[in-house]
Design an enzyme around this catalytic site. Structure first.
Site, mmCIF file in Angstrom:
data_model
loop_
_atom_site.group_PDB
_atom_site.id
_atom_site.type_symbol
_atom_site.label_atom_id
_atom_site.label_comp_id
_atom_site.label_asym_id
_atom_site.label_seq_id
_atom_site.Cartn_x
_atom_site.Cartn_y
_atom_site.Cartn_z
ATOM 1 N N TYR A 105 120.444 21.312 -7.003
ATOM 2 C CA TYR A 105 121.807 21.497 -7.277
ATOM 3 C C TYR A 105 122.139 22.106 -5.873
ATOM 4 O O TYR A 105 123.787 21.601 -6.103
ATOM 5 C CB TYR A 105 121.993 21.825 -8.336
ATOM 6 N N GLU A 200 96.219 29.827 -24.623
ATOM 7 C CA GLU A 200 97.086 28.531 -24.213
ATOM 8 C C GLU A 200 98.735 28.358 -24.526
ATOM 9 O O GLU A 200 99.215 27.704 -24.620
ATOM 10 C CB GLU A 200 96.306 27.438 -24.427
ATOM 11 N N ASP A 252 92.564 24.775 -26.261
ATOM 12 C CA ASP A 252 91.689 23.877 -27.401
ATOM 13 C C ASP A 252 90.679 23.217 -26.378
ATOM 14 O O ASP A 252 90.147 23.164 -25.325
ATOM 15 C CB ASP A 252 92.919 22.115 -27.234
#
Lengths: 363, 524
Positions: A105, A200, A252
């Site tokens: 920006y 995680e 996982d």
């Protein structure tokens, strides 16, 4: 101690500023010599990214590319590059930080320099990292905060200026301290913990705090919210290297979890130009395919996408070790996967009371 | 039993009853047709006199009536030949009386345009016409009306005025009903295009609102006058042949053929007559109607006549057409203009010449919408109506594939086409568009293609220059920024000099600009 911390930070700040200034001089001289300005840097194209067995991470090869202003197509990106360098120097000089999005920006406020999208500005910042061999965090440019840390770790802020020298213990906030730019730039002062457990998922992280895993196992807890941010990887690396703490990773039990662990251990190809983001000695302790079978965890079928990813990982140079090959094969053979939350089927605290101690012991 | 009355009608009466075929179909078209007929007569008169035309035209509203129609006084002044006083009444007030019955290119064909206008004025206002004319001696002023049933002028007043200054020319003033407001823009287009195709003319028009439009002369150079020529055997029809046979003084058909037609020499006449099965000594007066038909048919088949003589044509010429277009479109040196005038060709025994011009560039972009604007002329008369029915529209929009010339559909472009011939292949009596006569269509297609090849060069060079310019702009935009930020970044105080770098990237530009200036001189 405190003074030396500030000195160290200050020295790094000055080194960054100097290299940026030298870049400016180089280009200035080129123009004076009636040359269209240019700079050389290592190529980041995929054929120049190699896996280094010794460093156990991806590195850039010898091939170089030239960024120059000689033609119409290149002069605009080159101008953006030099503007970004100037912007970085201003950040460093004024002791201000910024985000990737803010850089994008800020350029929009400059006539004719504006990037067409954040991808373009991110790319230019990466160019600057490669050209100066300096991570963007040194230019005070950070991504969005992601991840949190909790445990008996004392840190000393070096940033923002108002917090310089202030100490903090990371057990103060039970939700964990966000791994933001202040924490990333802090000096790690001392800890009673003897290990770091990286998780995680924030839900499981909260469970660990709730069940006092940090006390029971004398550990610092970190949650990464998926693929760890560069800041989180830097913090993990420093806990391992500077404080000598072993790192254990829980994800996982699926290809995406495997990869989260691997990014912490060996980094990613995208960051091949950077050092200090990998922790080769970190250990992935679960959820393994072996665990799924051993604990008879509730599972889900591997999707086609999962299978494709697993086969990719199997050929990936980072996954050559036996453990990885064995677990990938098990997942492929089972055709099933299990999340960390799957342990809830065995009782809410089973993962903390039974699984974790067994795992840590087996190492 | 019904008694059927057969009555012959005079030509004036015929046109009175059928005035729409001459273009006077409604009040607005009537204004247009009247201006056109009188202005073209004036231009022809000046050209015959070989003086650059000075023409003044004024429309004054006399009284408004309901429905937008008004009564106007129309006045036109020229500096042409003028008419001998004894010919003035018949020339203006008798239909089929005129000077245009030889075979040479002229604007009108019937020679009745002026008269029909006067006739229209008379039947709509019942006012006489005033014609003032001089051939250099005394000035004669006639106030007249047309006796419609007898097709004869009725002279109401005849004044003879002195002419100390030696004025030569004609002034016509008449009253007519019309509707100017609805035809205004077409009329102005018509005047502008007339000025374009006759750059040696000076036209002034004062409209009913008192507004003055001036189309200034761009040159004193005038195209050569067309020469009257004998008809070509390919272009003759049975009726014309019969007339010639009935008036000829020739004593043999061989003499008749060589004496009355162009392109027929002694040998050719023998060969032709033998082929047609007519003895070369046959007396023309003894030719039977069926012999004439045989002969006309044979003439069409016979290939050994010389090509029709084009000296009867008066093309505008590349130089004059370019002047006219530059003047009326206000082209600058940044615009592209290519004018091509082809050699004569023929269709059905009539010679014709096609001239064309293609114009594009910033000036055209300002005046015209994107796409192609067609400006059509036939024998120097602008054709403004029924554009999409005509052969030129067909050629421009169907036969030419503009994209092969780098012309995209949004390129603003003006296509000018002028066809001149002793017989323009008009499709209808309204004379607003040309039929797709194959030879004419092919010729128009070829001439536009020739011009378009130059246009392609211009456009691809414009594109290159544009790209070059954009390239320079980019360097001019970014080099100062690189200088600025490298100065700030290195804590220097003076900006580095980028001028040598800008010069280095700018060098190719003049070469390209030179090339574009060469474009219009490239031969088709």
């Amino acid at each position: 101690m405190t003074d030396s911390v500030i000195d160290e930070t200050e020295r790094r700040r000055e080194a960054t500023e100097t290299s940026l200034k030298q870049l400016g001089s180089l280009i200035y001289e080129q123009i004076q010599n009636r040359e269209f300005p240019w700079i050389m840097m290592q190529s980041r194209s995929s054929d120049n990214i190699n896996y280094d067995d010794e460093l156990r991470q991806f590195i850039l090869g010898d091939r170089t590319v030239r960024r120059h202003s000689r033609n119409v197509r290149n002069i605009r990106p080159f101008t953006q590059f030099i503007w970004t360098a100037w912007f970085a120097r201003e950040l460093v000089r004024l002791r201000k930080t910024s985000t990737l999005r803010e850089v994008y920006y800020s350029a929009r406020g400059q006539r004719d320099i504006e990037f067409t999208g954040q991808t373009e500005s991110d790319y230019t910042i990466t160019d600057l990292e490669v050209a100066l061999n300096t991570p963007r965090e040194s230019f005070n440019i950070y991504p969005k905060d992601r991840g949190a840390i909790f445990g008996d770790l004392n840190i000393e802020y070096t940033f923002p200026p108002a917090y310089e020298g202030r100490m903090k213990n990371l057990t103060d906030n039970p939700d964990g301290a966000p791994i933001g730019r202040s924490l990333t730039s802090s000096k790690l002062v001392g800890t009673t913990a003897d290990k770091v457990i990286v998780i995680e998922k924030d839900a499981m992280f909260s469970r660990f705090v709730e069940e006092k895993v940090h006390e029971k196992h004398n550990a610092i807890l970190i949650q990464t919210e998926g693929i760890p941010s560069r800041s989180a990887r830097m913090v993990i690396q420093r806990l391992n290297k500077d404080m000598g703490l072993p790192i254990y990773i829980l994800t996982d039990g699926d290809p995406w979890g495997l990869h989260i662990a691997m990014v912490i251990i060996s980094g990613s190809a995208v960051a091949a130009h950077l050092r200090g983001l990998t922790t080769p000695d970190a250990k992935w302790i679960g959820v393994w395919g072996t665990d799924v079978l051993k604990y008879k965890l509730p599972t889900e079928n591997l999707t086609e996408n999962d299978l494709k990813r697993l086969n990719e990982l199997k050929k990936d140079p980072r996954y050559v070790d036996d453990l990885w090959q064995r677990e990938i094969d098990i997942f492929l053979k089972m055709g099933r996967k299990a999340e960390l939350e799957a342990f809830s089927a065995l009782g809410l605290t089973y993962i903390v009371d039974e699984y974790l101690p067994e795992k840590l012991e087996s190492l | 039993m019904t008694e059927i009355v057969y009555q012959s009608i005079s030509p004036s009466d015929f046109f009175y009853r059928n005035r729409e075929i001459a273009g006077f179909s409604n009040p607005s078209r009537a204004v247009y047709a009247a201006v056109r007929e009188l202005l073209e007569n004036s231009l022809d008169a000046c050209e015959r006199q070989r003086v650059p035309p000075d023409i003044f035209l004024r429309l004054t509203e006399v009284s408004a009536s309901e429905g937008g129609t008004s009564i106007y006084i129309m006045r036109i002044e020229d500096n042409g030949t003028g008419l001998p006083s004894d010919q003035i009444p018949s020339a203006f007030c008798r239909v089929f009386y005129g000077s245009k019955y030889t075979l040479q290119q002229s604007r009108g064909t019937f020679g009745l345009g002026g008269t029909i206008t006067i006739l229209y004025g008379q039947i709509t206002t019942h006012q006489p016409v005033t014609v003032t004319s001089s051939t250099g001696g005394d000035i004669h002023e006639f106030t007249m009306m047309i006796d419609i049933e007898r097709n004869e002028p009725m002279i109401l007043k005849h004044k003879v005025l002195g002419n100390k200054k030696g004025w030569r020319g004609t002034v016509v003033q008449l009253q007519m009903e019309g509707d100017y407001s609805r035809i205004k823009s077409r009329l102005l287009d018509y005047l502008k295009q007339t000025a374009m195709v006759s750059p040696y003319a000076d036209l002034t028009f004062v409209d009913p609102g008192g507004r003055l439009y001036r189309f200034e002369r761009g040159t004193d150079m005038m195209p050569p006058l067309p020469q009257p020529v004998k008809p070509h055997p390919h272009g003759i029809d049975v009726e014309n042949f019969r007339r010639l046979v009935s008036v000829t003084k020739a004593r043999s058909m061989k003499e008749f053929m060589t004496g009355h037609f162009q392109g027929v020499g002694s040998k050719t006449a023998d060969k032709f007559l033998k082929l047609a099965g007519i003895g070369n000594r046959t007396r023309p007066s003894s030719m039977k109607p069926e012999d004439i038909v045989t002969l006309v048919r044979a003439a069409r088949e016979f290939k050994d006549f010389k090509r029709p003589d084009a000296s009867c044509l008066s093309p505008i010429g590349e130089e004059l057409l370019e002047k006219g277009i530059r003047k009326e479109l206000g082209l600058t040196e940044n615009d592209f203009l290519k004018v091509v005038s082809r050699k004569p060709s023929t269709y059905l025994g009539f010679p014709f010449i096609v001239e064309t011009a293609l114009a594009t560039g910033p000036t055209i972009r300002k005046q015209y919408k994107a796409g192609t604007t067609i400006i059509r002329f036939a024998n120097r008369i602008p054709l403004l109506f029924d554009e999409s029915s005509g052969v030129i529209w067909k050629v421009v929009n169907r036969n030419i594939h503009w994209d092969t010339y780098n012309v995209s559909s949004d390129t603003p472009m003006v296509v000018v086409v002028h066809v001149c011939s002793t017989k323009i292949p008009y499709k209808t009596v309204g004379k607003e568009y040309m039929a797709d006569q194959p030879e004419v269509e092919k010729e128009i297609t070829n001439v536009i293609r020739t011009a378009a090849r130059s246009l392609r060069l211009f456009i691809s060079r414009s594109i290159r220059i544009e790209r070059e310019r954009r390239r320079l702009d980019i360097f001019a935009k970014y080099l100062p920024k690189i200088a600025e930020f490298s100065t700030k970044l290195s804590d220097k105080e003076i900006l580095p000099d980028i001028e040598p770098l800008l010069i280095a990237v700018g060098r190719p530009l003049p070469e390209v600009e030179q090339k574009i200036k060469e474009v219009p001189t490239i031969d088709g």
